[in-house]
Design a protein around this motif. Structure first.
Motif, short mmCIF file in Angstrom:
data_model
loop_
_atom_site.label_atom_id
_atom_site.label_comp_id
_atom_site.label_asym_id
_atom_site.label_seq_id
_atom_site.Cartn_x
_atom_site.Cartn_y
_atom_site.Cartn_z
N LEU A 244 0.98 -1.16 0.22
CA LEU A 244 0.16 0.05 -0.03
C LEU A 244 0.78 1.44 -0.02
CD1 LEU A 244 -3.17 0.52 0.16
CD2 LEU A 244 -2.93 0.97 2.58
N GLN A 245 1.96 1.15 0.59
CA GLN A 245 2.93 2.41 0.55
C GLN A 245 3.45 2.55 -0.58
OE1 GLN A 245 3.63 4.39 3.07
NE2 GLN A 245 3.09 3.48 4.99
N LEU A 246 3.79 1.47 -1.26
CA LEU A 246 4.45 1.61 -2.73
C LEU A 246 3.25 2.03 -3.80
CD1 LEU A 246 6.36 -1.84 -2.77
CD2 LEU A 246 7.54 0.47 -2.48
N TYR A 247 2.13 1.55 -3.34
CA TYR A 247 0.93 2.04 -4.49
C TYR A 247 0.70 3.75 -4.27
CZ TYR A 247 -3.80 2.18 -6.21
OH TYR A 247 -4.90 2.34 -7.15
N SER A 248 0.66 4.05 -3.01
CA SER A 248 0.65 5.24 -2.69
C SER A 248 1.48 6.30 -3.20
CB SER A 248 0.39 5.52 -1.21
OG SER A 248 0.41 6.98 -0.78
N LEU A 249 2.86 5.80 -3.21
CA LEU A 249 4.06 6.67 -3.67
C LEU A 249 4.07 6.57 -5.02
CD1 LEU A 249 6.85 5.83 -1.17
CD2 LEU A 249 5.59 8.20 -1.40
N GLN A 250 3.61 5.44 -5.68
CA GLN A 250 3.53 5.42 -7.22
C GLN A 250 2.53 6.32 -7.70
OE1 GLN A 250 3.16 1.71 -8.92
NE2 GLN A 250 5.48 1.34 -8.72
N ASN A 251 1.50 6.44 -7.02
CA ASN A 251 0.34 7.43 -7.36
C ASN A 251 0.87 8.94 -7.51
OD1 ASN A 251 -1.60 5.29 -8.11
ND2 ASN A 251 -2.41 5.45 -6.13
N GLN A 252 1.99 9.14 -6.71
CA GLN A 252 2.32 10.39 -6.40
C GLN A 252 3.47 10.69 -7.61
OE1 GLN A 252 3.10 11.49 -2.12
NE2 GLN A 252 2.02 9.78 -1.76
N GLY A 253 3.93 9.55 -8.32
CA GLY A 253 4.82 9.87 -9.46
C GLY A 253 6.27 9.08 -9.04
N ASP A 254 6.17 8.60 -7.74
CA ASP A 254 7.63 8.01 -7.51
C ASP A 254 7.33 6.40 -7.81
OD1 ASP A 254 10.05 6.84 -6.51
OD2 ASP A 254 9.69 7.48 -4.57
N LEU A 255 7.75 6.20 -9.03
CA LEU A 255 7.79 4.80 -9.58
C LEU A 255 8.48 3.53 -8.87
CD1 LEU A 255 7.30 5.19 -13.35
CD2 LEU A 255 5.62 5.20 -11.36
N PHE A 256 9.87 4.08 -8.10
CA PHE A 256 10.62 3.34 -7.41
C PHE A 256 11.09 3.60 -5.95
CE2 PHE A 256 14.60 0.79 -7.32
CZ PHE A 256 14.24 -0.55 -7.61
N PRO A 257 10.23 3.66 -5.16
CA PRO A 257 10.51 4.38 -3.77
C PRO A 257 11.75 3.77 -3.10
CG PRO A 257 8.17 3.88 -4.13
CD PRO A 257 8.84 3.32 -5.16
N ASP A 258 12.28 4.69 -2.38
CA ASP A 258 13.42 4.02 -1.39
C ASP A 258 12.77 3.48 -0.35
OD1 ASP A 258 15.52 3.87 0.16
OD2 ASP A 258 16.51 6.04 -0.16
N ILE A 259 13.29 1.98 -0.10
CA ILE A 259 12.58 1.14 1.00
C ILE A 259 13.30 1.68 2.04
CG2 ILE A 259 12.38 -1.07 1.41
CD1 ILE A 259 10.78 -0.71 -0.89
N THR A 260 14.55 2.23 2.05
CA THR A 260 15.02 2.58 3.34
C THR A 260 13.93 3.71 4.10
OG1 THR A 260 17.06 2.24 2.80
CG2 THR A 260 16.85 3.78 4.66
N LEU A 261 13.56 4.61 3.17
CA LEU A 261 12.60 5.52 4.06
C LEU A 261 11.16 5.17 4.10
CD1 LEU A 261 13.36 8.44 1.20
CD2 LEU A 261 14.24 8.32 3.80
N LEU A 262 10.91 4.27 3.41
CA LEU A 262 9.57 3.47 3.60
C LEU A 262 9.59 2.75 5.12
CD1 LEU A 262 8.11 1.75 0.14
CD2 LEU A 262 7.40 3.77 1.68
#
Length: 233
Positions: free
Chosen positions: A37-55
């Motif tokens: 869900l966190q990845l999905y949320s960030l992708q909807n904001q334009g970040d297709l490959f979020p930093d797992i450390t920050l997550l």
């Protein structure tokens, strides 16, 4: 304290209640779904490959724990890391999160099939009960087999057999042979549904009424009861 404007400017993540209700049935743990869900949320904001450390920090986990959950999601087939070419012709990575929706669609089809199967089983049980009730006796093993053949071999629906039973009862014919003749008559006319049976009955009544109108008045004999004689088919 967060203001209303700050709350609205942060945006919202919209997720189907269908997924929210069924993610556990798909085989996801709470931690796995939360990370997805966190990845999905960030992708909807334009970040297709979020930093797992920050997550991991946002979720209150260590980086190692977050990567372990990510690895489980990938092994279970809920996401994949893909490389694509962007509009600037540069190679980039992204998490493909669409697989969960495909799994959800399969789950829904399975649930529909299961519900339909249970409904059909209930209809068949009710059919046997109705026949025994109308005949006023238990069915024999041979009769059970014959009804089973109608369902399995001839592919008559339980509803259609039930309608044929009603026709037989109206004609005071309490035997499977008469019901079989009705079903064969309907099969020749490609009658398979309740509506088609009703249309056929309406057509028969119109033909009977037309014959009565066409007969000379002095020769007209009105029957006491209008009964379908399926043996004359």
């Amino acid at each position: 304290m967060t203001t209303l404007n700050e709350y609205l400017e942060a945006g919202q993540t919209v997720i189907s209640n269908l997924l929210l209700k069924n993610y556990h049935r798909l085989g996801m743990t709470n931690d796995e779904f939360l990370l997805w869900l966190q990845l999905y949320s960030l992708q909807n904001q334009g970040d297709l490959f979020p930093d797992i450390t920050l997550l991991a920090q946002d979720m209150g986990n260590t980086t190692e724990q977050a990567f372990q959950v990510l690895d489980k999601l990938e092994k279970k087939g809920f996401l994949k890391i893909e490389t694509f070419t962007d509009d600037d012709n540069k190679k980039r990575d992204r998490y493909n999160l669409s697989y969960i929706f495909e799994r959800l669609a399969v789950l829904q089809e399975q649930e529909k099939f299961k519900t339909q199967q249970q409904s059909e089983e209930a209809s068949v049980k009710e059919l046997y009960r109705s026949i025994e009730q109308e005949f006023g006796r238990p069915l024999s093993a041979i009769e059970f087999q014959r009804i089973g053949d109608w369902l399995e071999s001839d592919h008559y629906s339980a509803e259609l057999i039930h309608l044929a039973l009603r026709e037989a009862v109206l004609s005071q014919a309490y035997n499977l042979n008469y019901i079989d003749r009705i079903l064969l008559s309907w099969e020749r006319k490609n009658i398979k549904t309740k509506q088609q049976v009703a249309d056929e009955q309406k057509k028969r009544k119109q033909l009977i009424m037309q014959k009565e109108i066409d007969q000379p008045t002095q020769n007209k004999t009105l029957p006491k009861v209008s009964i379908e004689n399926w043996l004359d088919e």
